[in-house]
Design a protein around this motif. Sequence first.
Motif, PDB file in Angstrom:
ATOM      1  N   SER A 135      66.195  32.668  55.751  1.00  0.00           N
ATOM      2  CA  SER A 135      67.354  32.730  54.662  1.00  0.00           C
ATOM      3  C   SER A 135      66.874  33.732  53.643  1.00  0.00           C
ATOM      4  N   ARG A 136      67.414  34.657  53.534  1.00  0.00           N
ATOM      5  CA  ARG A 136      67.361  35.675  52.612  1.00  0.00           C
ATOM      6  C   ARG A 136      67.569  35.105  51.228  1.00  0.00           C
ATOM      7  N   ILE A 137      68.574  34.375  51.048  1.00  0.00           N
ATOM      8  CA  ILE A 137      68.521  33.595  49.705  1.00  0.00           C
ATOM      9  C   ILE A 137      67.383  33.046  49.356  1.00  0.00           C
ATOM     10  N   PHE A 138      66.611  32.113  49.976  1.00  0.00           N
ATOM     11  CA  PHE A 138      65.517  31.612  49.431  1.00  0.00           C
ATOM     12  C   PHE A 138      64.494  32.478  49.270  1.00  0.00           C
ATOM     13  N   ASP A 139      64.302  33.631  50.129  1.00  0.00           N
ATOM     14  CA  ASP A 139      63.284  34.638  49.848  1.00  0.00           C
ATOM     15  C   ASP A 139      63.528  35.395  48.713  1.00  0.00           C
ATOM     16  N   LEU A 140      64.647  35.286  48.163  1.00  0.00           N
ATOM     17  CA  LEU A 140      65.029  36.126  46.709  1.00  0.00           C
ATOM     18  C   LEU A 140      64.714  35.220  45.672  1.00  0.00           C
ATOM     19  N   ALA A 141      64.953  33.850  45.982  1.00  0.00           N
ATOM     20  CA  ALA A 141      64.977  32.855  44.989  1.00  0.00           C
ATOM     21  C   ALA A 141      63.183  32.683  44.689  1.00  0.00           C
ATOM     22  N   ASP A 142      62.432  33.018  45.665  1.00  0.00           N
ATOM     23  CA  ASP A 142      61.075  32.914  45.533  1.00  0.00           C
ATOM     24  C   ASP A 142      60.619  33.972  44.351  1.00  0.00           C
ATOM     25  N   VAL A 143      61.313  35.027  44.316  1.00  0.00           N
ATOM     26  CA  VAL A 143      61.082  36.185  43.569  1.00  0.00           C
ATOM     27  C   VAL A 143      61.656  36.066  41.984  1.00  0.00           C
ATOM     28  N   HIS A 144      63.021  35.826  42.165  1.00  0.00           N
ATOM     29  CA  HIS A 144      63.839  35.778  40.894  1.00  0.00           C
ATOM     30  C   HIS A 144      64.133  34.486  40.425  1.00  0.00           C
ATOM     31  N   GLY A 145      63.812  33.253  41.213  1.00  0.00           N
ATOM     32  CA  GLY A 145      64.094  31.991  40.584  1.00  0.00           C
ATOM     33  C   GLY A 145      65.571  31.792  40.705  1.00  0.00           C
ATOM     34  N   THR A 146      66.118  30.560  40.309  1.00  0.00           N
ATOM     35  CA  THR A 146      67.384  30.151  40.331  1.00  0.00           C
ATOM     36  C   THR A 146      67.918  29.817  38.957  1.00  0.00           C
ATOM     37  N   ALA A 147      69.172  29.391  38.610  1.00  0.00           N
ATOM     38  CA  ALA A 147      69.860  28.937  37.705  1.00  0.00           C
ATOM     39  C   ALA A 147      69.551  27.483  37.641  1.00  0.00           C
ATOM     40  N   GLY A 148      68.929  26.829  38.471  1.00  0.00           N
ATOM     41  CA  GLY A 148      69.028  25.318  38.542  1.00  0.00           C
ATOM     42  C   GLY A 148      70.069  24.914  39.793  1.00  0.00           C
ATOM     43  N   CYS A 149      69.969  23.533  39.844  1.00  0.00           N
ATOM     44  CA  CYS A 149      70.877  23.022  41.047  1.00  0.00           C
ATOM     45  C   CYS A 149      72.324  22.801  40.440  1.00  0.00           C
ATOM     46  N   PHE A 150      73.235  23.991  40.962  1.00  0.00           N
ATOM     47  CA  PHE A 150      74.651  23.628  40.634  1.00  0.00           C
ATOM     48  C   PHE A 150      75.273  22.340  41.711  1.00  0.00           C
ATOM     49  N   PRO A 151      76.283  21.761  41.380  1.00  0.00           N
ATOM     50  CA  PRO A 151      76.697  20.732  42.051  1.00  0.00           C
ATOM     51  C   PRO A 151      77.099  21.390  43.549  1.00  0.00           C
ATOM     52  N   LYS A 152      77.179  20.623  44.685  1.00  0.00           N
ATOM     53  CA  LYS A 152      77.552  21.052  45.890  1.00  0.00           C
ATOM     54  C   LYS A 152      78.827  21.646  45.908  1.00  0.00           C
ATOM     55  N   VAL A 153      79.390  22.712  46.619  1.00  0.00           N
ATOM     56  CA  VAL A 153      80.480  23.069  46.573  1.00  0.00           C
ATOM     57  C   VAL A 153      81.341  22.849  47.983  1.00  0.00           C
ATOM     58  N   GLU A 154      82.450  22.224  47.704  1.00  0.00           N
ATOM     59  CA  GLU A 154      83.393  21.849  48.995  1.00  0.00           C
ATOM     60  C   GLU A 154      83.476  22.899  49.892  1.00  0.00           C
ATOM     61  N   GLN A 155      83.076  22.754  51.229  1.00  0.00           N
ATOM     62  CA  GLN A 155      83.172  23.798  52.198  1.00  0.00           C
ATOM     63  C   GLN A 155      84.283  23.740  52.982  1.00  0.00           C
ATOM     64  N   LYS A 156      85.003  24.987  52.955  1.00  0.00           N
ATOM     65  CA  LYS A 156      86.402  25.380  53.190  1.00  0.00           C
ATOM     66  C   LYS A 156      86.544  26.093  54.537  1.00  0.00           C
ATOM     67  N   ARG A 157      85.220  26.798  54.937  1.00  0.00           N
ATOM     68  CA  ARG A 157      85.236  27.838  55.817  1.00  0.00           C
ATOM     69  C   ARG A 157      85.546  27.094  57.394  1.00  0.00           C
ATOM     70  N   SER A 158      86.488  27.629  58.016  1.00  0.00           N
ATOM     71  CA  SER A 158      86.343  27.170  59.450  1.00  0.00           C
ATOM     72  C   SER A 158      85.460  27.863  60.373  1.00  0.00           C
ATOM     73  N   GLY A 159      85.032  27.165  61.603  1.00  0.00           N
ATOM     74  CA  GLY A 159      84.181  27.818  62.661  1.00  0.00           C
ATOM     75  C   GLY A 159      85.044  27.857  63.659  1.00  0.00           C
ATOM     76  N   ARG A 160      84.308  28.119  64.847  1.00  0.00           N
ATOM     77  CA  ARG A 160      84.909  28.359  66.224  1.00  0.00           C
ATOM     78  C   ARG A 160      84.193  27.393  67.259  1.00  0.00           C
ATOM     79  N   PRO A 161      84.401  25.850  67.138  1.00  0.00           N
ATOM     80  CA  PRO A 161      83.686  25.089  67.914  1.00  0.00           C
ATOM     81  C   PRO A 161      83.986  25.185  69.408  1.00  0.00           C
ATOM     82  N   GLN A 162      85.121  25.719  69.615  1.00  0.00           N
ATOM     83  CA  GLN A 162      85.625  25.771  70.752  1.00  0.00           C
ATOM     84  C   GLN A 162      85.114  27.037  71.655  1.00  0.00           C
ATOM     85  N   ASP A 163      84.511  28.061  70.851  1.00  0.00           N
ATOM     86  CA  ASP A 163      84.173  29.092  71.507  1.00  0.00           C
ATOM     87  C   ASP A 163      82.914  28.692  72.547  1.00  0.00           C
TER      88      ASP A 163
END
Lengths: 359, 509
Positions: A110-138
């Motif tokens: 995950s590039r997100i974590f690679d970038l966090a290694d370099v730049h750090g984060t603003a701390g742990c924000f509360p988890k965001v409700e996931q609203k994206r649908s997938g295609r389980p029937q694919d």
Amino acid sequence: MADGQFVIIDGNELSFEEGETLLQVAARADIEIPTLCYDERLSPAGACRMCLVEVEGSRLMQPACSFKATGGMVVRTQTPKVERNRRFLLSLHMADTEQDRERAEDANPSRIFDLADVHGTAGCFPKVEQKRSGRPQDVNKFIEFRPERCINCSLCTRYCEQIEAVSAITLAGRGAETTISTADAKSLTDTTCELCGGCVAVCPTGAMTEKPALAYGKPEKELEKIRTTCNFCGVGCQLDLNVDREANRIVKATSPPPGTTVNDGSLCVKGRFANDFVHHEERLTSPLIRQEDGSFREASWDEALDRVVSGLQGIADRHGEDALAFISSSRCTGEENYLFQKLSRAAFRTHNVHQCAAT
Amino acid sequence: MLPKNARREEVLDRLEEQGGLKPGVVQRVHQETGVPEADIYGVATFYHLLAEPDVEVRVCQGLTCKVLGSEALMRDVQSTGTSACYASCLGRCDQAPALWRAHHQEPPLHTGLTESHSGLAIDLENHKKYKLKALQKLLAQGPDWVLGQLETSELTGRGGAGFPAHIKWRAIRGQAETERYIVLNADEGEPGTFKDREVMLRRPDLVLEGLAIAAKCLEAADIYLYIRGEFQGPKQAMRDALTRLQETGLLDGLNWHFVDGHGAYICGEETALLEALEGKRGMPRMKPPYPVEKGFRGKPTLIQNVETIACLPAILRQGGEWFRDLGKTEAGTKLYCLSGHVRRPGVYEVPMGSTMAELLDQAGGVDGNLKAFSPGGASSGFLPASEVDIPMDFKSLRDAGSMLGSAGVVVLNDTVDMVEASLMQAVFFEDESCGQCAPCRIGTQVIRQTLERYLESKDVAVLAHLNEVMWGMGEASICGLGQAAYWPLQSAMKYFPQEFGLEADSAND
């Protein structure tokens, strides 16, 4: 280079060509600006906002991926504001996708974590409700979309449209529900998709991933990459076999980074996914010669080739050279095809030679 | 890479003709237009009126409707077995709580208006119409004279940004490209705002004359009228007026294209609107380049709000100075939409810079005790009752950390909980974010979720990360929606800290 035209990035006076973006100018000077949705092969989306930099005279930070350099522009890529934005975005993406690195990288890095290694984060924000649908029937066998990992960077949809000219997938829905979908959320195999897997290759978070590798269950980071040439056709695409050394097993094939090999980061369905034959129990590993009773016996290469030569010569002797025809496989390279027509014309004196990909 | 000869601009109309996203429609539209199926699906799912074709009734959950009882209305509707869903502001705040039925003739709406008099630029109640005097004056005096009057008038964009109109016009006149377009932004959707609806219903002649003036002045032949899909009545009024005005022959040489919006607030953002015109998902473009340089089809394009355009005839008839001097603190008269806890909701045309107290007088006074007001749409946040003497103009409100925006003024009395009011606005922004950029798409979700958690727990600790998220949304979002989506929350925390369990001033950093 435009005459006497310079931009100043982090104090460095850099020349540029008309139409170049700040990211391109900075990259030439080895000034690294982090991105999540940028690919030099694609039109910029400006969506991830990781590449925002400060431009003097501009109230808001500007996206380096799309903001064009103009003469005298003064740009700063490492100010507290720029860095704060990077940390904010990385925390935001983690809250929206996955905050635990090990879980996030269960298959693909995950590039997100690679970038966090370099730049750090603003701390742990509360988890965001996931609203994206997938295609389980694919039902396609190769590509899995995991919406909970998706950051809507649109690299996959832009790749599908702009590199492959296939447009099988699209950004669908709106706002927090925005996801990656096919038309009517059909299986990829019921669309124009060619299963090239380019969507997997460009995905920065492993939202698009390989079903067989996912089933195998070992993260990409634990696999060893072995560069090889794809032998499905004569183009010469380079690919990396991702090998589990312990089990001596190819888990998947990935494309080398864009700009480094002839295939420029792309592969086709065969190169990326058709490698299960390598470990197949019925795979031929030595020549077989058919015996009188129709059954096969194993033979050495020398014996097998002698058998071929005598068979071909026998036909030429009995029926003339033009009773022979040579058809090479589309898997042959240009060099192999050259040798093949030499064989036909010089050794067997016939022009009956053809290449199966030529029709 | 669009296939050659694909006709993307037709996609939205064709989806509409086929009744929205129903089985088989994507494939049919693909066959008709040559646009890839996935692209058509992506477009259809972006616009709520196309994506949810079976919904019969949409109940407004804009701030005004919400505080005046949209939940009870929804229960009533659902109890009859009708399929219903909530919609973002329907532009009927004066009828709150409002609902909208697809394909139904809407009855005429009764709304509060300012009585006709000679000191009004638009004058909604004036019935002397269809003279085209300003257009004739343009034809006699030429474009440079028009630009001069426009500059003198100090007319600024009435859609929300307050950008000086003459600068846009001059920028287009200065383009080498001669293929140019005029676009009317009638995608009114800012919660609390319904002025453009009334202008189109009551003074379509002014809008059409203004557009003709813009087209003649900027040498454009094609005019696109992008009208909110729910505004069928106003659209019909515009069509009828056009037929009448065309009889004069003064509009010859101009091509008028009526385009329906399909249920996406973000298409009021001018570059998102252009994307919609081109048959795409309405995601704002990155700027620069600005539309005056590369707009519709990549050509110089003037995009103006209905009210801005409707001011033009008066400016040319009476002169730029006359218009400028109508205002108190800034130029012109201004249409203010008053809704919420006021006795006579409506659209009032008063001098720009009239105070909030004066506006409340126009609207018959507050219903109850004034607690707060939202001066110009959801993005403007809230101001407390103590600010009632503030001049309602672009600069004064900006200086107060708010904005005039679309001048959709929502009045709240002391029965309203400001955390709940902030949540109502947060729901709006989450629903209407296009989803393109991370700060807005995720940030609007974070705000909504945090407010829900706070209302449930009353634990001030859940607000801890908000300042960082609000900062990032403001600094990093692509367009104005994300950049301002946290203002309601931030202003509510600033002026009503005790309702968030905060000490006064702790939310001001």
